[in-house]
Design a protein around this motif. Structure first.
Motif, PDB file in Angstrom:
ATOM      1  N   ILE A  11       0.488  -1.340   0.277  1.00 39.03           N
ATOM      2  CA  ILE A  11      -0.183   0.297   0.464  1.00 39.03           C
ATOM      3  C   ILE A  11       0.888   1.210  -0.391  1.00 39.03           C
ATOM      4  N   LEU A  12       1.890   1.253   0.750  1.00 35.04           N
ATOM      5  CA  LEU A  12       2.687   2.622   1.104  1.00 35.04           C
ATOM      6  C   LEU A  12       3.553   2.609  -0.678  1.00 35.04           C
ATOM      7  N   LEU A  13       3.493   1.154  -1.092  1.00 39.09           N
ATOM      8  CA  LEU A  13       4.593   1.821  -2.170  1.00 39.09           C
ATOM      9  C   LEU A  13       3.907   2.428  -3.865  1.00 39.09           C
ATOM     10  N   LEU A  14       2.199   2.531  -3.549  1.00 38.80           N
ATOM     11  CA  LEU A  14       1.420   3.037  -4.671  1.00 38.80           C
ATOM     12  C   LEU A  14       1.767   4.413  -4.813  1.00 38.80           C
ATOM     13  N   PRO A  15       2.031   4.961  -3.047  1.00 38.92           N
ATOM     14  CA  PRO A  15       2.091   6.822  -2.745  1.00 38.92           C
ATOM     15  C   PRO A  15       3.526   6.867  -3.268  1.00 38.92           C
ATOM     16  N   PHE A  16       4.831   5.824  -2.393  1.00 39.02           N
ATOM     17  CA  PHE A  16       6.243   6.272  -2.730  1.00 39.02           C
ATOM     18  C   PHE A  16       6.318   6.782  -4.499  1.00 39.02           C
ATOM     19  N   SER A  17       5.814   5.481  -5.493  1.00 39.94           N
ATOM     20  CA  SER A  17       6.091   5.597  -6.395  1.00 39.94           C
ATOM     21  C   SER A  17       5.346   6.812  -7.791  1.00 39.94           C
ATOM     22  N   GLN A  18       3.662   7.402  -6.440  1.00 43.95           N
ATOM     23  CA  GLN A  18       3.429   8.054  -7.324  1.00 43.95           C
ATOM     24  C   GLN A  18       4.489   9.678  -6.769  1.00 43.95           C
ATOM     25  N   ALA A  19       4.830  10.085  -5.694  1.00 51.77           N
ATOM     26  CA  ALA A  19       5.774  10.664  -5.175  1.00 51.77           C
ATOM     27  C   ALA A  19       6.767  10.584  -6.248  1.00 51.77           C
ATOM     28  N   VAL A  20       7.871   9.593  -6.664  1.00 48.29           N
ATOM     29  CA  VAL A  20       8.827   9.651  -7.419  1.00 48.29           C
ATOM     30  C   VAL A  20       7.829  10.320  -8.806  1.00 48.29           C
ATOM     31  N   PHE A  22       5.585  12.305 -10.107  1.00 49.20           N
ATOM     32  CA  PHE A  22       5.719  13.075 -10.181  1.00 49.20           C
ATOM     33  C   PHE A  22       6.632  14.284  -9.777  1.00 49.20           C
ATOM     34  N   GLY A  23       6.914  14.221  -8.620  1.00 48.84           N
ATOM     35  CA  GLY A  23       8.459  13.868  -8.747  1.00 48.84           C
ATOM     36  C   GLY A  23       9.793  14.646  -9.688  1.00 48.84           C
ATOM     37  N   MET A  24       9.748  13.554 -10.407  1.00 47.73           N
ATOM     38  CA  MET A  24      10.241  13.463 -11.911  1.00 47.73           C
ATOM     39  C   MET A  24       9.726  14.306 -13.091  1.00 47.73           C
ATOM     40  N   LEU A  25       8.842  13.893 -12.910  1.00 48.59           N
ATOM     41  CA  LEU A  25       8.125  14.781 -14.559  1.00 48.59           C
ATOM     42  C   LEU A  25       7.903  16.438 -13.762  1.00 48.59           C
ATOM     43  N   LEU A  26       7.920  16.633 -12.802  1.00 42.22           N
ATOM     44  CA  LEU A  26       7.944  18.593 -12.277  1.00 42.22           C
ATOM     45  C   LEU A  26       9.953  19.113 -12.512  1.00 42.22           C
ATOM     46  N   ILE A  27      10.229  18.230 -12.091  1.00 40.42           N
ATOM     47  CA  ILE A  27      11.959  18.008 -12.063  1.00 40.42           C
ATOM     48  C   ILE A  27      12.025  18.058 -13.974  1.00 40.42           C
ATOM     49  N   CYS A  28      11.714  17.278 -14.453  1.00 44.73           N
ATOM     50  CA  CYS A  28      11.938  17.297 -16.180  1.00 44.73           C
ATOM     51  C   CYS A  28      11.085  18.011 -17.140  1.00 44.73           C
ATOM     52  N   LYS A  29      10.199  19.238 -16.484  1.00 44.98           N
ATOM     53  CA  LYS A  29       9.447  19.598 -17.360  1.00 44.98           C
ATOM     54  C   LYS A  29      10.255  21.211 -17.608  1.00 44.98           C
ATOM     55  N   THR A  30      10.044  20.783 -18.152  1.00 46.08           N
ATOM     56  CA  THR A  30      11.944  23.123 -18.866  1.00 46.08           C
ATOM     57  C   THR A  30      10.037  23.630 -19.620  1.00 46.08           C
ATOM     58  N   GLY A  31      10.999  24.541 -20.487  1.00 50.83           N
ATOM     59  CA  GLY A  31      10.322  24.943 -21.118  1.00 50.83           C
ATOM     60  C   GLY A  31       8.904  26.440 -21.447  1.00 50.83           C
ATOM     61  N   ASP A  32       9.394  26.674 -20.030  1.00 51.14           N
ATOM     62  CA  ASP A  32       8.434  28.000 -19.219  1.00 51.14           C
ATOM     63  C   ASP A  32       8.975  28.374 -18.245  1.00 51.14           C
ATOM     64  N   ARG A  33       7.825  29.396 -18.069  1.00 52.50           N
ATOM     65  CA  ARG A  33       8.396  30.352 -17.109  1.00 52.50           C
ATOM     66  C   ARG A  33       8.808  29.694 -15.655  1.00 52.50           C
ATOM     67  N   PHE A  34       8.346  28.124 -15.612  1.00 52.45           N
ATOM     68  CA  PHE A  34       7.616  28.333 -14.053  1.00 52.45           C
ATOM     69  C   PHE A  34       8.885  26.960 -13.065  1.00 52.45           C
ATOM     70  N   LYS A  35       9.622  27.268 -14.888  1.00 50.27           N
ATOM     71  CA  LYS A  35      10.691  25.634 -14.820  1.00 50.27           C
ATOM     72  C   LYS A  35      11.598  25.031 -12.994  1.00 50.27           C
ATOM     73  N   LEU A  36      11.363  26.592 -12.430  1.00 55.24           N
ATOM     74  CA  LEU A  36      12.255  26.709 -11.131  1.00 55.24           C
ATOM     75  C   LEU A  36      11.021  25.520  -9.948  1.00 55.24           C
ATOM     76  N   SER A  37       9.907  26.912 -10.366  1.00 56.88           N
ATOM     77  CA  SER A  37       9.272  26.211  -8.985  1.00 56.88           C
ATOM     78  C   SER A  37       8.906  24.425  -9.764  1.00 56.88           C
ATOM     79  N   ASN A  38       8.374  24.670 -11.078  1.00 54.47           N
ATOM     80  CA  ASN A  38       8.690  22.776 -11.249  1.00 54.47           C
ATOM     81  C   ASN A  38       9.241  22.528 -10.052  1.00 54.47           C
ATOM     82  N   LEU A  39      10.610  22.890 -10.988  1.00 54.59           N
ATOM     83  CA  LEU A  39      12.206  21.960 -10.087  1.00 54.59           C
ATOM     84  C   LEU A  39      11.750  21.687  -8.357  1.00 54.59           C
ATOM     85  N   LEU A  40      11.931  22.972  -7.432  1.00 56.66           N
ATOM     86  CA  LEU A  40      11.402  22.894  -6.205  1.00 56.66           C
ATOM     87  C   LEU A  40      10.138  21.932  -5.806  1.00 56.66           C
TER      88      LEU A  40
END
Length: 404
Positions: A11-20, A22-40
């Motif tokens: 059960i805990l594997l599910l939110p852990f996988s979700q965190a990884v 969406f965390g990586m999706l946001l970190i890797c998202k580039t090309g807009d003015r929210f790049k830094l806030s995406n990373l953080l």
């Protein structure tokens, strides 16, 4: 030793996988003015995922395997609470100011994270240099840890970590209030600003803080079983789903360019006495002439800085002209002109040829909700009530003329 699947670890594997994820999706998202806030925000999600991983891996059998996996459980920095507070603070600054950059003045916010890093690296280095190989005793978890392995789980370390997160949540919430005021004073349209998300992320993190710290206090008073503490991590997992999905949607939405900086309104807070602004009457006249002749209020996303540029003034002076001369903030001031434009067009019977929404959009509003709200605030009536009242008055005048 692999991953032992059971009802608790799976059960805990599910939110852990979700965190990884969406965390990586946001970190890797580039090309807009929210790049830094995406990373953080991505890093925040990963750090919460690390917290969840501690209990997930424990129930997956790593803690009791008495080998390198158990050593990993003791030495990996799962306690990331003291890092999350500064990240939330910088996330807010970068999400509300597209020009935000880390500067020297921000360096003191890194003191606790640097100390945390020194403690983590120090405990590993000292234990393995001075005490390895560890004696195979109960205190050393059968040879898998040294005496400094759990220094980051002590009472003092835990209190400092939760204290830091509390401090930054309060600090950021104060910034949120200043940000709302900034938006009102500098933007003519607030429709595309997601105040709810920025407020809710603070409330969500605050709820997570209260939840985890409450469990911690109970555990200090009356030690809980691992299974009892598991529920706090499951609830923390729900927080991950909310932050991941809503945070990604926020970054992808169409938002106006923002340049909020804390303390921006200090200059505007000067004395409101007219004698402190000898050019007030002249500036008011220039502003009224500009609005009447060029009608910049018809620009849906008009900002204070744009209007100030048209007048050849800086934003703070124009803000004082509006605040002191008209006793209104920028948002209400511009919307008042837009309402006058709408009323003028209604009086000219344009509402019989064009929809009310069409008139509102042509007058500078960017949504029906904003128009209705501003119209009610300005006139005390809804647009339809105003039109019905106008038609009734015209009918009375017409009947009076006929009787004469």
């Amino acid at each position: 030793m692999g991953f032992e699947f059971n009802s608790y670890s799976a059960i805990l594997l599910l939110p852990f996988s979700q965190a990884v994820l969406f965390g990586m999706l946001l970190i890797c998202k580039t090309g807009d003015r929210f790049k830094l806030s995406n990373l953080l925000l991505g890093v925040i999600l990963l750090l919460i995922g690390v917290r969840i991983a501690y209990w997930m891996l424990g129930f997956a059998g790593w803690y009791d395997s008495h080998d390198a996996f158990t050593s990993f459980m003791f030495y990996f920095p799962f306690n990331t609470t003291c890092l999350i507070g500064p990240l939330i603070y910088f996330y807010f600054l970068s999400a509300t100011n597209q020009d935000f950059r880390f500067e020297k003045k921000h360096s003191y916010h890194l003191l606790l994270p640097i100390l945390w890093l020194v403690i983590i690296v120090g405990k590993i280095a000292l234990d393995y240099m001075l005490y390895f190989p560890f004696p195979k005793t109960l205190n050393s978890q059968f040879g898998t840890k040294g005496p400094l392995a759990e220094v980051d789980k002590t009472l003092l370390f835990t209190l400092v970590s939760y204290g830091s997160l509390t401090y930054y949540l309060v600090l950021t919430y104060k910034l949120f209030g200043a940000y709302r005021q900034y938006a009102i004073e500098n933007l003519s349209s607030l429709e595309n600003l997601d105040f709810a998300w920025l407020r809710n992320i603070l409330l969500a993190m605050g709820s997570g803080l209260i939840l985890m710290f409450t469990y911690q206090i109970i555990n200090w008073i009356n030690p809980l079983t691992y299974k009892a503490e598991w529920y706090s991590y499951m609830l923390l997992g729900i927080l991950v789903y909310y932050l991941g999905i809503k945070g990604y949607m926020f970054q992808g939405s169409n938002k106006p360019a923002l340049y909020f900086t804390n303390g921006l309104q200090v200059e505007d807070g000067q004395s409101n006495e007219a004698k402190g602004f000898p050019d007030l009457a002249r500036r008011m006249k220039e502003l009224d002439q500009l609005l009447d002749q060029r009608k910049p209020y018809l620009i849906a996303d008009l900002t204070l800085s744009q209007l100030a540029s048209m007048m050849g003034l800086n934003s703070s002076i124009l803000s004082r002209v509006i605040n002191m001369g008209h006793n209104l903030n920028f948002n209400d001031f511009i919307n008042a002109y837009r309402i006058r434009e709408v009323i003028s067009r209604i009086d000219n019977q344009q509402h019989k040829k064009v929809t009310l929404l069409g008139i509102a959009l042509d007058s500078g509003f960017n949504s029906k909700a904003t128009f209705n709200r501003a119209f009610k605030k300005q006139t005390g009536k809804t647009p339809l009530e105003y039109i019905k009242n106008l038609e009734s008055q015209r009918k009375l005048v017409s009947n009076y003329d006929l009787e004469r």
